[in-house]
Design a protein around this motif. Structure first.
Motif, PDB file in Angstrom:
ATOM      1  N   GLU A 220     -12.382 -41.511 -11.625  1.00  0.00           N
ATOM      2  CA  GLU A 220     -11.457 -40.962 -10.635  1.00  0.00           C
ATOM      3  C   GLU A 220     -11.194 -41.967  -9.516  1.00  0.00           C
ATOM      4  OE1 GLU A 220     -12.393 -36.206 -11.340  1.00  0.00           O
ATOM      5  OE2 GLU A 220     -13.467 -37.306  -9.756  1.00  0.00           O
ATOM      6  N   ALA A 221     -12.205 -42.748  -9.150  1.00  0.00           N
ATOM      7  CA  ALA A 221     -12.003 -43.777  -8.130  1.00  0.00           C
ATOM      8  C   ALA A 221     -11.032 -44.850  -8.606  1.00  0.00           C
ATOM      9  CB  ALA A 221     -13.341 -44.415  -7.756  1.00  0.00           C
ATOM     10  N   ASP A 222     -10.960 -45.033  -9.924  1.00  0.00           N
ATOM     11  CA  ASP A 222     -10.023 -46.002 -10.484  1.00  0.00           C
ATOM     12  C   ASP A 222      -8.654 -45.388 -10.778  1.00  0.00           C
ATOM     13  OD1 ASP A 222     -11.516 -48.433 -10.551  1.00  0.00           O
ATOM     14  OD2 ASP A 222     -12.725 -47.594 -12.163  1.00  0.00           O
ATOM     15  N   GLY A 223      -8.452 -44.154 -10.343  1.00  0.00           N
ATOM     16  CA  GLY A 223      -7.144 -43.536 -10.459  1.00  0.00           C
ATOM     17  C   GLY A 223      -6.940 -42.648 -11.661  1.00  0.00           C
ATOM     18  N   ALA A 224      -7.945 -42.490 -12.502  1.00  0.00           N
ATOM     19  CA  ALA A 224      -7.797 -41.636 -13.682  1.00  0.00           C
ATOM     20  C   ALA A 224      -7.993 -40.168 -13.305  1.00  0.00           C
ATOM     21  CB  ALA A 224      -8.803 -42.032 -14.751  1.00  0.00           C
ATOM     22  N   THR A 225      -7.352 -39.298 -14.071  1.00  0.00           N
ATOM     23  CA  THR A 225      -7.572 -37.862 -13.970  1.00  0.00           C
ATOM     24  C   THR A 225      -8.506 -37.450 -15.099  1.00  0.00           C
ATOM     25  OG1 THR A 225      -5.376 -37.482 -13.027  1.00  0.00           O
ATOM     26  CG2 THR A 225      -6.475 -35.588 -14.032  1.00  0.00           C
ATOM     27  N   VAL A 226      -9.527 -36.670 -14.790  1.00  0.00           N
ATOM     28  CA  VAL A 226     -10.499 -36.245 -15.788  1.00  0.00           C
ATOM     29  C   VAL A 226     -10.441 -34.738 -15.931  1.00  0.00           C
ATOM     30  CG1 VAL A 226     -12.942 -36.187 -16.419  1.00  0.00           C
ATOM     31  CG2 VAL A 226     -12.002 -38.214 -15.284  1.00  0.00           C
ATOM     32  N   LEU A 227     -10.221 -34.268 -17.150  1.00  0.00           N
ATOM     33  CA  LEU A 227     -10.187 -32.834 -17.447  1.00  0.00           C
ATOM     34  C   LEU A 227     -11.297 -32.540 -18.439  1.00  0.00           C
ATOM     35  CD1 LEU A 227      -6.325 -32.369 -17.963  1.00  0.00           C
ATOM     36  CD2 LEU A 227      -7.641 -32.027 -15.855  1.00  0.00           C
ATOM     37  N   THR A 228     -12.321 -31.823 -18.005  1.00  0.00           N
ATOM     38  CA  THR A 228     -13.413 -31.443 -18.897  1.00  0.00           C
ATOM     39  C   THR A 228     -13.342 -29.952 -19.177  1.00  0.00           C
ATOM     40  OG1 THR A 228     -14.864 -31.228 -16.974  1.00  0.00           O
ATOM     41  CG2 THR A 228     -14.937 -33.311 -18.180  1.00  0.00           C
ATOM     42  N   GLY A 229     -13.993 -29.538 -20.265  1.00  0.00           N
ATOM     43  CA  GLY A 229     -13.885 -28.145 -20.691  1.00  0.00           C
ATOM     44  C   GLY A 229     -12.458 -27.795 -21.060  1.00  0.00           C
TER      45      GLY A 229
END
Length: 469
Positions: A220-229
């Motif tokens: 996330e600090a590198d700009g990615a969006t993370v969607l878990t579950g």
């Protein structure tokens, strides 16, 4: 009909190690490869991914040097230039895996598809071949998850992502395991708008929960969006559809699993069976149902790493040709996810150890804001965890830090040799390094036991005072 002591099918890490081992033993050896020597590791796995990660790390550093009083870099990254570095790394290493490198060992290389015709015979490139022993080391290939429309969308995989020459604007990565996290972070650092989608509740679900959380923060600090579950329900119209609505993409990367390469080998003719998952079935000596045929590496479903596959290849040949069993301690095989920070683990997680040993387990975690090397580098986002089982033996360890893969190597030796925390603490470590992390975690256990024994040590000190000693 040509006759060989050893025939190795597959020229990846497991197969190359098997062939080299057989050649060094003086066996007449044939290595059969249907494509290029080097396997996934050289062409689509370890080498290209780590080369791309190096480029991405340099870019990330250049963009963050403002905190050191330098002008920070900005602007788009030339992906074609980055890929030239990747291809350069492959080209530099390729000769190490070439037929010419094997020839001095007496290993013959045949290019073509091997097909078993009997329990001790096969054909390759129109030749009939007989063998005393054989090792199947054909590896694995990317497998797509059973998501409607995914196959039809023609996604990139860990094999084909290296064909990119332009950075996609919007990249959706299906799969939050090691490959998904590594490639997702690298491409986010290079400038793509990345969304990582993981069906399970956290990234890297086989690692310690704190390690998963650290990698999520880094992505996330590198700009990615993370969607878990988040379960992908279908892929259609240039979008991945799920519970949160459609995710539009310009490129889709699917890294959701792998499947053993066993098709077309004629395994039934050789008396070799497969597991329900489609892996070659082997026993603890890596023998198949045909005692003349062994298997090693990804094709067995027992290896997900180059270093373990190579070790298995050598062990299989040693068992076959010399009758010497080389036991591979699976609990002491290290694993590394090469994100930034890296996640390295050997042995059991804390939860696994507690499920096995209950209250006999002690866990010591050192946050890296207490690690001097991490402080000097401004990298206090990691930690070190030691998991101690009965009698204080190290049964697991996790390191989250830059170069954690190097730090874990010493801990892997400790797990294999059954070291206690006291054994580890007695080994002097260089200062200041990230290896201080496990050392201080081990010292914490030693000091804790000393504190619990304070009454006894106090009485001993008092006695020595009275005696003038």
């Amino acid at each position: 009909m040509s006759a060989y002591d050893m025939v190795v099918i597959g020229g990846g890490s497991a197969g190359l190690t098997a062939a080299r081992t057989a050649g060094r033993f003086g066996a007449r050896t044939l290595l059969v490869e249907g494509d290029r020597l080097g396997g996934d590791c050289l062409w689509t796995g370890c080498v290209p991914s780590k080369a791309l990660l190096r480029v991405a790390a340099e870019v990330a550093t250049a963009r963050r040097v403002g905190r050191y009083g330098l002008a920070a870099a900005s602007g788009a990254v030339d992906l074609a230039a980055a890929m030239r570095h990747v291809r350069g790394a492959i080209a530099a290493i390729e000769p190490h895996d070439s037929p010419e490198s094997l020839r001095p060992l007496g290993v013959e290389v045949a290019h073509g598809r091997a097909v078993f015709t009997g329990r001790r015979t096969l054909t390759v490139a129109g030749r009939d071949v007989a063998f005393r022993y054989a090792v199947i080391a054909t590896g694995s290939s990317p497998a797509l998850a059973p998501v409607p429309g995914l196959a039809e969308a023609g996604p990139l995989t860990s094999d084909s992502v290296w064909d990119l020459d332009r950075l996609p604007d919007r990249l959706v990565v299906l799969g939050g395991g090691p490959a998904g996290c590594e490639l997702g972070q690298a491409l986010a650092r290079l400038g793509a708008r990345v969304t990582v989608v993981e069906a399970r509740e956290r990234l890297l679900p086989d690692e310690e929960p704190d390690a998963s959380a650290a990698v999520r923060r880094a992505l996330e600090a590198d700009g990615a969006t993370v969607l878990t579950g988040c379960h992908a329900e279908k892929v259609t119209g240039g979008a991945v559809h799920g519970p949160g609505g459609p995710l539009a993409y310009d490129a889709l990367l699917a890294v959701t699993g792998r499947r053993a390469n066993t098709a077309g080998l004629g395994l039934a003719s050789a008396g070799v069976q497969l597991t329900d998952r489609g892996d070659v079935r082997v026993n603890d000596r890596l023998r198949t149902g045909n005692p003349r045929i062994y298997a090693a590496g990804d094709v067995t479903g027992r290896s997900a790493s180059t270093h373990l596959g190579g070790t298995q290849g050598g062990a299989a040949v040693t068992d076959a040709l010399l009758g010497v069993r080389r036991r591979i301690d699976g609990a002491a095989v290290p694993r590394v996810t090469f994100t930034d920070p890296e996640v390295a683990r050997v042995g059991r997680t804390a939860a696994e150890a507690r499920a096995e040993h209950g209250d006999a387990v002690r866990v010591h975690t050192l946050a890296h804001d207490r690690l001097d090397r991490a402080v000097t580098e401004g990298r206090t986002d990691g930690f070190t965890t030691l998991v101690l089982g009965p009698r204080g033996r190290i049964v697991g360890a996790t390191v989250v830090a830059p170069r954690a893969g190097e730090t874990i190597a010493h801990l892997a030796a400790g797990v294999r040799l059954g070291w206690t925390a006291s054994d580890y603490a007695r080994t002097v470590h260089p200062y200041p390094t990230y290896a201080d992390g496990p050392w201080h975690a081990a010292l914490a256990d030693v000091y804790g036991r000393l504190a619990r024994a304070r009454g006894a040590t106090g009485a001993l000190l008092a006695l020595r005072r009275r005696l003038g000693r």
